[in-house]
Design a protein around this motif. Structure first.
Motif, PDB file in Angstrom:
ATOM      1  N   ILE A 254       0.848  -1.189   0.000  1.00  0.00           N
ATOM      2  CA  ILE A 254       0.000   0.000   0.000  1.00  0.00           C
ATOM      3  C   ILE A 254       0.883   1.238   0.000  1.00  0.00           C
ATOM      4  O   ILE A 254       2.009   1.217   0.481  1.00  0.00           O
ATOM      5  N   ARG A 255       0.351   2.313  -0.553  1.00  0.00           N
ATOM      6  CA  ARG A 255       1.080   3.581  -0.602  1.00  0.00           C
ATOM      7  C   ARG A 255       1.118   4.232   0.775  1.00  0.00           C
ATOM      8  O   ARG A 255       0.312   3.909   1.647  1.00  0.00           O
ATOM      9  N   LEU A 256       2.053   5.140   0.948  1.00  0.00           N
ATOM     10  CA  LEU A 256       2.102   5.943   2.169  1.00  0.00           C
ATOM     11  C   LEU A 256       0.736   6.536   2.463  1.00  0.00           C
ATOM     12  O   LEU A 256       0.240   6.470   3.592  1.00  0.00           O
ATOM     13  N   GLN A 257       0.100   7.112   1.439  1.00  0.00           N
ATOM     14  CA  GLN A 257      -1.151   7.846   1.638  1.00  0.00           C
ATOM     15  C   GLN A 257      -2.303   6.957   2.103  1.00  0.00           C
ATOM     16  O   GLN A 257      -3.323   7.466   2.586  1.00  0.00           O
ATOM     17  N   ASP A 258      -2.163   5.641   1.965  1.00  0.00           N
ATOM     18  CA  ASP A 258      -3.205   4.719   2.411  1.00  0.00           C
ATOM     19  C   ASP A 258      -2.855   4.051   3.740  1.00  0.00           C
ATOM     20  O   ASP A 258      -3.609   3.209   4.232  1.00  0.00           O
ATOM     21  N   SER A 259      -1.739   4.421   4.318  1.00  0.00           N
ATOM     22  CA  SER A 259      -1.297   3.816   5.572  1.00  0.00           C
ATOM     23  C   SER A 259      -1.848   4.582   6.770  1.00  0.00           C
ATOM     24  O   SER A 259      -2.176   5.767   6.672  1.00  0.00           O
TER      25      SER A 259
END
Length: 304
Positions: A254-259
């Motif tokens: 998962i991307r940073l923005q979804d963490s």
């Protein structure tokens, strides 16, 4: 006649003062640069950090470049990149930077591979002297879950290896004496990682939110992260942009923005991105493989 000369003198003095204030940066000279090398490397290898230092000095004449040496010799520097507790390394670097008069007005920093997350720890823990821009080239900001050149998600044998490494990675003795264990991140056992990691779990606010870390990181003008799209050394490569495996499995990232780190904004990265402080750069190459042309075009502008 005297009054005339006096008026001219005051006018020249005022003009000189205004020019100095207007062009203060030019008077100060280039912003100093601090470099931290990666695993198995040293401060002054002419084929790696030495070449980078030379590239920077060629592009920015007069710049002061400090390539960090962790230890009293080059062999010790290389050895410490494997076996010296990262928290002790960061503490020592913080003292070294604070005592260096060339850095008192601030500096830019550039970390290669594990040096990227180590310099981020410096930014979070030691705001004086001030770090202006942090450039992470192939840094593993969410840690690693794989052996170099052995990707667990595409090889059954490599998956077995990383599961074997898990058996001792979070024991205190291994954490204290093996650098890479300190940023080993097991997505299958997030609780064990949070409780056992003495370095990465701390700087990533996994156990609790240290507001000082958050405040200090947000003091950066730019946080530049470089990802190598064909990286076979770092598993997963997404960690170089602060992404990682989705918790509970080791296939999907998962991307940073979804963490949760981002959505809960435990480090202030969400706020930094909104302010335009996060920069994501990519290279079509393997780990730390880039051309001088790419470096001059993409990295040098952040060093001025």
């Amino acid at each position: 006649m005297c009054l005339c000369r006096m008026a001219v003198w005051w006018l020249l003095s005022l003009t000189a003062l205004l020019l100095t204030l207007h062009d203060g940066k030019a008077e100060e000279g280039p912003v100093p640069l601090v470099i931290w090398h990666g695993m198995g490397d040293s401060c002054c290898n002419p084929l790696s950090m030495g070449a980078v230092k030379k590239m920077v000095e060629t592009q920015i004449p007069g710049i002061y470049v400090l390539s960090l040496k962790i230890g009293n010799s080059l062999p010790e520097d290389m050895e410490n990149s494997f076996f010296l507790n990262v928290n002790k390394q960061v503490e020592g670097v913080c003292k070294e930077l604070a005592q260096n008069p060339a850095l008192k007005n601030g500096y830019n920093s550039m970390g290669f591979s594990q040096g990227g997350q180590f310099l981020r720890a410096v930014a979070q823990r030691c705001p004086s002297p001030p770090m202006r821009n942090l450039i992470s080239i192939g840094g593993q900001h969410q840690g690693v879950y794989g052996f170099p050149q052995c990707r667990g998600e595409i090889s059954h044998i490599c998956d077995l290896i990383r599961k074997f490494l898990n058996l001792g990675a979070y024991t205190r003795n291994i954490q204290d004496h093996l650098v890479q264990a300190e940023y080993w991140h097991d997505p299958m056992n997030e609780e064990e990682y949070r409780n056992g990691s003495i370095f990465l779990a701390d700087i990533n606010q996994e156990r609790h939110v240290n507001e000082i870390y958050k405040k200090n990181l947000q003091l950066l003008e730019k946080f530049v992260m470089v990802k190598f799209f064909n990286d076979t050394m770092v598993d997963p490569p997404d960690t170089e942009w602060f992404g990682f495996y989705k918790p509970g499995q080791s296939k999907e990232t998962i991307r940073l923005q979804d963490s949760s780190l981002y959505t809960e904004d435990r480090l202030g990265l969400k706020e930094m991105e909104k302010a335009g402080k996060l920069v994501f750069l990519g290279v079509e190459g393997n780990h730390l493989q880039f051309s001088q042309e790419w470096f001059n075009k993409n990295i040098i502008p952040f060093l001025h």
